[in-house]
Design an enzyme around this catalytic site. Sequence first.
Site, PDB file in Angstrom:
ATOM      1  N   ASP A   2       0.913  -1.102   0.028  1.00 56.26           N
ATOM      2  CA  ASP A   2       0.016   0.165  -0.044  1.00 56.26           C
ATOM      3  C   ASP A   2       1.158   1.229  -0.105  1.00 56.26           C
ATOM      4  OD1 ASP A   2      -1.823   1.372   0.284  1.00 56.26           O
ATOM      5  OD2 ASP A   2      -2.915   0.821   2.039  1.00 56.26           O
ATOM      6  N   ASN A  49     -11.016  -3.543  -6.645  1.00 56.81           N
ATOM      7  CA  ASN A  49     -10.139  -2.842  -6.873  1.00 56.81           C
ATOM      8  C   ASN A  49     -10.784  -2.059  -7.626  1.00 56.81           C
ATOM      9  OD1 ASN A  49      -6.884  -3.287  -5.165  1.00 56.81           O
ATOM     10  ND2 ASN A  49      -8.080  -2.215  -5.122  1.00 56.81           N
TER      11      ASN A  49
HETATM   12  C1  FPP Z   1      -2.134   0.241  -3.129  1.00 52.47           C
HETATM   13  O1  FPP Z   1      -1.448   0.997  -3.151  1.00 52.47           O
HETATM   14  C2  FPP Z   1      -1.391  -0.867  -4.192  1.00 52.47           C
HETATM   15  C3  FPP Z   1      -2.431  -0.837  -4.895  1.00 52.47           C
HETATM   16  C4  FPP Z   1      -3.586  -1.212  -5.137  1.00 52.47           C
HETATM   17  C5  FPP Z   1      -2.085  -1.858  -6.178  1.00 52.47           C
HETATM   18  C6  FPP Z   1      -0.267  -2.739  -5.988  1.00 52.47           C
HETATM   19  C7  FPP Z   1       0.227  -2.777  -7.751  1.00 52.47           C
HETATM   20  C8  FPP Z   1       1.374  -3.011  -7.590  1.00 52.47           C
HETATM   21  C9  FPP Z   1       2.687  -1.610  -6.950  1.00 52.47           C
HETATM   22  C10 FPP Z   1       1.643  -3.210  -8.885  1.00 52.47           C
HETATM   23  C11 FPP Z   1       1.361  -4.630 -10.041  1.00 52.47           C
HETATM   24  C12 FPP Z   1       1.770  -5.276  -9.796  1.00 52.47           C
HETATM   25  C13 FPP Z   1       2.061  -6.513  -8.972  1.00 52.47           C
HETATM   26  C14 FPP Z   1       3.125  -7.483  -8.823  1.00 52.47           C
HETATM   27  C15 FPP Z   1       3.043  -6.724 -11.293  1.00 52.47           C
HETATM   28  P1  FPP Z   1      -2.994   2.489  -3.723  1.00 52.47           P
HETATM   29  O2  FPP Z   1      -2.867   3.047  -4.770  1.00 52.47           O
HETATM   30  O3  FPP Z   1      -4.294   1.667  -2.894  1.00 52.47           O
HETATM   31  O4  FPP Z   1      -1.594   3.670  -2.720  1.00 52.47           O
HETATM   32  P2  FPP Z   1      -2.347   4.768  -2.582  1.00 52.47           P
HETATM   33  O5  FPP Z   1      -3.006   3.963  -0.888  1.00 52.47           O
HETATM   34  O6  FPP Z   1      -1.395   5.917  -1.671  1.00 52.47           O
HETATM   35  O7  FPP Z   1      -3.638   5.623  -3.195  1.00 52.47           O
END
Ligand code: FPP
Length: 211
Positions: A2, A49
Site C-alpha cells: 500500500d 479495486n
Molecule cells: C496500493 O496502493 C497498491 C495497489 C492497489 C496495487 C499494487 C500494485 C503494484 C505494486 C503493481 C502491480 C503489481 C504486481 C505484483 C505486478 P494504493 O494505490 O492504494 O496507494 P494509496 O493508498 O497511497 O492511494
Amino acid sequence: MDGNGRWAARRGLPRPDGHREGIEALKRVLKALDGRVPVASFYAFSTENWRRPQKEIKAIFALVEELNEKYLSAETDYAVNFFGDIDALPASVRRSVETAREKTKNNRGMLVNIMLNYGGRGEIVRAAKRLAESKAEFTEENLSAMLYTGYLPDPDLIVRTGGEKRLSNFMTFQSVYSELLFSDRLWPDMDGDDVDKIIKEYGTRKRTFGR
Ligand code: FPP
C-alpha cells in the site's frame, strides 16, 4: 503493497507512476527475501479495486504483464503463482499469468504468490463450494485445503505498508494466528533494509497459537 498512489501524489505524478515504482520496490524486496523465506505473497489487486478509475486498473494489469515477461519468467529462480479470480481478467493478463506459471513451475527458488483479483471472503466461499462438491467432511482442515493456498502453510507474518492498520480482505481464513506488522513506509520506498528490520522484528515475536 500500500501507498503507491500517495507516493506518486507527493511528487505531483499520476497514480500509475506510483505503481510502476511499486514494481521496482517489489524487485528489491524479493531480492532481499530470497533465501531467507520459503514463501512470499503479495497483494496486487483486490476484488474491490475494480472501483478504481479504468486508467489506473489498466496500468496495474499492464505492469503485471510487464513484470511477468521481463522479470519473473526470465531472470529469476522463483516459482510464481497467482491467486484470485484470474478467469475474470482480460485475456492478455490471463495469458501472461498462464505463461509465468508454466515457465517457472520447475524453478526451485522461493515460492512467490501474487494475489490478483483476490478477496479473502470470496476465497472462503469458493473453498466452501469446492468442499461441498468434493463430498468430503466439513472440517477446518478440509476447508483450508480448498483455499488457493491449500498446499501452503498459513502465513507467519503479514506486513502492510502505507500506514493503514487493517487487512482489507487479505488471507481472511489463513491470517487468524499470523503476526501482523504495519509500517508507515509507502510501498515504493521499501528496500532491503526494511526487509532486514521486518525479519528482525518478527524474531522478537512470541507465538503461542492460543496455547
Ligand atoms: C496500493 O496502493 C497498491 C495497489 C492497489 C496495487 C499494487 C500494485 C503494484 C505494486 C503493481 C502491480 C503489481 C504486481 C505484483 C505486478 P494504493 O494505490 O492504494 O496507494 P494509496 O493508498 O497511497 O492511494
